[in-house]
Design a protein around this motif. Structure first.
Motif, PDB file in Angstrom:
ATOM      1  N   SER A  98       0.849  -1.198   0.123  1.00  0.00           N
ATOM      2  CA  SER A  98      -0.044  -0.010  -0.064  1.00  0.00           C
ATOM      3  C   SER A  98       0.736   1.302  -0.065  1.00  0.00           C
ATOM      4  N   GLU A 133       2.540   1.871   3.252  1.00  0.00           N
ATOM      5  CA  GLU A 133       3.646   0.586   3.652  1.00  0.00           C
ATOM      6  C   GLU A 133       4.708   0.809   2.633  1.00  0.00           C
ATOM      7  N   ASP A 190      -0.770   6.526   8.223  1.00  0.00           N
ATOM      8  CA  ASP A 190      -1.790   6.687   9.016  1.00  0.00           C
ATOM      9  C   ASP A 190      -1.208   6.878  10.853  1.00  0.00           C
ATOM     10  N   ASP A 192      -8.732   8.177  -5.219  1.00  0.00           N
ATOM     11  CA  ASP A 192      -8.014   7.690  -4.266  1.00  0.00           C
ATOM     12  C   ASP A 192      -6.816   8.349  -3.474  1.00  0.00           C
ATOM     13  N   ILE A 235     -12.702   0.159   6.421  1.00  0.00           N
ATOM     14  CA  ILE A 235     -12.021  -1.040   5.901  1.00  0.00           C
ATOM     15  C   ILE A 235     -10.828  -1.283   6.959  1.00  0.00           C
ATOM     16  N   THR A 289      -8.895  -8.513   4.367  1.00  0.00           N
ATOM     17  CA  THR A 289      -9.668  -7.384   4.608  1.00  0.00           C
ATOM     18  C   THR A 289     -11.052  -7.649   5.097  1.00  0.00           C
ATOM     19  N   LEU A 310     -13.196   3.692  12.853  1.00  0.00           N
ATOM     20  CA  LEU A 310     -13.146   3.314  11.469  1.00  0.00           C
ATOM     21  C   LEU A 310     -11.525   3.487  10.971  1.00  0.00           C
ATOM     22  N   GLY A 358      -9.753   3.766   6.521  1.00  0.00           N
ATOM     23  CA  GLY A 358      -9.151   2.637   7.014  1.00  0.00           C
ATOM     24  C   GLY A 358      -7.681   2.810   7.395  1.00  0.00           C
ATOM     25  N   PRO A 359      -7.082   1.994   8.142  1.00  0.00           N
ATOM     26  CA  PRO A 359      -5.647   2.354   8.262  1.00  0.00           C
ATOM     27  C   PRO A 359      -4.569   1.828   7.079  1.00  0.00           C
ATOM     28  N   ASN A 360      -3.523   2.388   6.904  1.00  0.00           N
ATOM     29  CA  ASN A 360      -2.785   1.797   5.872  1.00  0.00           C
ATOM     30  C   ASN A 360      -2.667   0.181   5.581  1.00  0.00           C
ATOM     31  N   GLY A 361      -2.587  -0.317   4.338  1.00  0.00           N
ATOM     32  CA  GLY A 361      -2.571  -1.690   4.149  1.00  0.00           C
ATOM     33  C   GLY A 361      -3.785  -2.468   4.341  1.00  0.00           C
ATOM     34  N   SER A 362      -4.913  -1.877   4.589  1.00  0.00           N
ATOM     35  CA  SER A 362      -6.166  -2.556   5.005  1.00  0.00           C
ATOM     36  C   SER A 362      -6.776  -3.033   3.769  1.00  0.00           C
ATOM     37  N   GLY A 363      -6.799  -2.354   2.546  1.00  0.00           N
ATOM     38  CA  GLY A 363      -7.281  -2.730   1.323  1.00  0.00           C
ATOM     39  C   GLY A 363      -8.089  -1.725   0.696  1.00  0.00           C
ATOM     40  N   LYS A 364      -7.988  -0.508   0.959  1.00  0.00           N
ATOM     41  CA  LYS A 364      -8.887   0.491   0.235  1.00  0.00           C
ATOM     42  C   LYS A 364      -8.254   0.766  -1.228  1.00  0.00           C
ATOM     43  N   SER A 365      -7.130   0.898  -1.531  1.00  0.00           N
ATOM     44  CA  SER A 365      -6.626   0.694  -2.809  1.00  0.00           C
ATOM     45  C   SER A 365      -7.118  -0.441  -3.648  1.00  0.00           C
TER      46      SER A 365
END
Ligand SMILES: Nc1ncnc2c1ncn2[C@@H]1O[C@H](COP(=O)(O)OP(=O)(O)OP(=O)(O)O)[C@@H](O)[C@H]1O
Ligand SMILES: Nc1ncnc2c1ncn2[C@@H]1O[C@H](COP(=O)(O)OP(=O)(O)OP(=O)(O)O)[C@@H](O)[C@H]1O
Ligand SMILES: [Mg+2]
Ligand SMILES: [Mg+2]
Lengths: 165, 165, 165, 165
Positions: free
Chosen positions: A62, A65, A96, C89, C135, C143, C163, D31-38
């Motif tokens: 991400s 990351e 974050d 994004d 998410i 996820t 969240l 949501g936090p970094n790396g959680s799956g948003k992108s």
């Protein structure tokens, strides 16, 4: 020359693994030579596994990351071969809250030997600084440096907000 | 060995003479969009001898001279000076402070100076290289550039390590 | 085909000037044809002057200013030729508080005809949404979509923080 | 005409079947970094027929299949379905809802379907083009890509306008 590189690489690779544990607790990061048989021309590859995820290509990581992996690499170079100063312009923009704290832990690893100048919009980063400079444009088009606060523990939230806006 | 002060005059949005003092440790710079924070970073890259307009977001070098605004006429030159604390003797010169200056005139003429004496770009480059600041590509991270080190080819990451070695 | 492009260009250029006033009050933005004599092949150029600053090349603009100019361009295209949906994004990552409000004013210009899906870490953007999706990764590597809040006016600050982290 | 729902199964970090429902208006995803948003954004580009692994941060298309983590084995396929509300009749098909699906197997085989009937990529492309979603390059702005439209050559900006026209 190959020897200077190989010695440096070995130090920096060890440092990278150690700093990676600070940036990504429970994860695993390694530097490797892309072409170990050819030390004069080999490139350097980065492998990164945040936490319990599986290792995969760096492009799949991400935004946050990737920023943190990149900073871990750069900081491991600076930690092993300290530069007098290091300037970071909004490198924490994608982080974050949790990763921001880890970034500041990485910064703490450098402060003994390297002077840091950090540009940031993030409050936690402002609070981590020893000194704070506020930049503004009261006359449009002309920069004014409006204050320097020694030891930002003394800076109230109100002042920080004022500097930011 | 650390940065002690920076003076800007006519450089980008720094129309008025502006001085910033630095201490060892972490300095955080804050302010609204467009106020001049990244311009500060550009000024440091520039006074250290950067020959690439692109690296400081310019098309041609003359772009760094204050171009005027509604309330202020354009200026004829840009000048930046950076003072290093050299008490540690890192730079092999018998000075406790070392000042590097760079001036660019609208005509395109350029001038460099060390401790007030005019010199060539090469003298500045040699001095910085003695001070362990030969190549600052990994020590100055521009806005938006953090993860270039992940996109770089393996050979370019090798260069970062080689230059620091 | 040249005619469809020229008609669209003329609408979009007018819309760009109008939206630019929302993004940069007191500033001036224009779209122009790079090669007006050749409508079949001409490119499109952007000129932007934030506030009372003087017009200069786009690369000299700050990170936040560039994001906002780019969004003004994209939104003027979407406003004139509405797409059913638009996905953004973390486009607000570089914006300070003031520019974030202006970005949200631009978003409001599109909402009648275009459905928007916006990924963001910024609180103001979260508050501007009609709906909110959280998410997370309670099991590392997998996820989980943890909630949808209808009409985010009902979302308490606590829920928003939960969240986000 | 707007997005009604998205179902993901085995796509990147969406190991478990996940459904998101959408309404017209503005939806914000946090949501936090790396959680799956992108990854969500990638899924939408992908199900709309994207043929470029690079556009969804992958090296080869098979990268989008869930690669496993410490707690879950890798999966054999990735599947995404996107449902459009077509009450406005924007897409000339006698259906109030139109579902587009795409599946990729570990073997490299790929499958597309419209409303459950297997079809070719070309059929999906035609359908989207009828619905005014022919080229979504300016309607899906990926992370970090906001200001590419400023860096583009004039001709590429022309293309954005031409495709929307
Ligand atoms: N030669 C020049 N003369 C006058 N103004 C200039 C010149 N070059 C750049 N500027 C102005 O400086 C501003 C950019 O400043 P800078 O990039 O330092 O902002 P910043 O504080 O880093 O903002 P951000 O938080 O958005 O990154 C622009 O508005 C630009 O118009
Ligand atoms: N095929 C895959 N299988 C399993 N996990 C994957 C796969 N592809 C990507 N991932 C994981 O998905 C995560 C990235 O998710 P994503 O880019 O959506 O994060 P994000 O929520 O946008 O974060 P940020 O706020 O940092 O941008 C990475 O940790 C990556 O390891
Ligand atoms: Mg900046
Ligand atoms: Mg992301």
């Amino acid at each position: 020359i190959a020897n200077a590189f190989e010695v440096a690489f070995s130090d920096i690779a060890a440092s990278f693994e150690q700093l990676f544990q600070i940036a990504f607790p429970g994860g695993e990061g390694k530097l490797s030579l892309s072409n170990p048989e050819n030390p004069l021309e080999t490139g350097v590859d980065i492998t990164a596994r945040p936490g319990e995820k599986s290792i995969k290509r760096l492009s799949l990581l991400s935004g946050g990351e990737r920023s943190l992996v990149a900073l871990t690499f750069l900081f491991s170079v600076i930690k092993c071969r300290p530069a007098p100063f290091c300037i970071l312009d909004e490198v924490d923009a994608a982080l974050d809250d949790i990763n921001l704290c880890r970034f500041l832990d990485l910064v703490a690893e450098l402060t003994n030997d390297t002077q840091l100048l950090i540009i940031s919009h993030q409050k936690r980063t402002m609070e981590a600084g020893d000194y704070l400079y506020g930049i503004s444009m009261p006359t449009e088009g002309i920069t004014k440096v409006i204050s320097e606060k020694k030891s930002s523990n003394q800076t109230s939230n109100q002042e920080t907000n004022q500097l930011e806006n | 060995m650390f940065l002690k002060s920076l003076v800007l005059k006519g450089f980008k949005s720094f129309a008025d003479t502006t001085k910033l003092d630095f201490e060892p440790g972490v300095t955080v710079v804050v302010g609204p969009n467009g106020s001049g924070k990244s311009n500060l970073v550009d000024a440091i890259s520039w006074v250290l001898g950067s020959q690439s307009p692109h690296a400081i977001r310019s098309g041609k070098m003359e772009d760094v001279i204050f171009q005027g605004s509604k309330k202020r006429a354009a200026l004829g030159r840009a000048e930046v000076s950076l003072v290093f604390d050299n008490e540690s003797g890192t730079i092999p010169m018998d000075f406790p402070e070392i000042k590097i200056s760079r001036t660019l005139f609208k005509t395109g003429e350029s001038e460099y100076a060390i401790n007030g004496s005019v010199c060539r770009l090469m003298d500045v480059a040699d001095l910085l290289s003695d001070g362990g600041m030969g190549k600052s590509q990994h020590t100055i991270v521009s806005q938006g550039e953090v993860d270039t080190v992940l996109n770089d080819r393996s050979e370019e990451r090798r260069l970062v390590i080689e230059e620091a070695a």
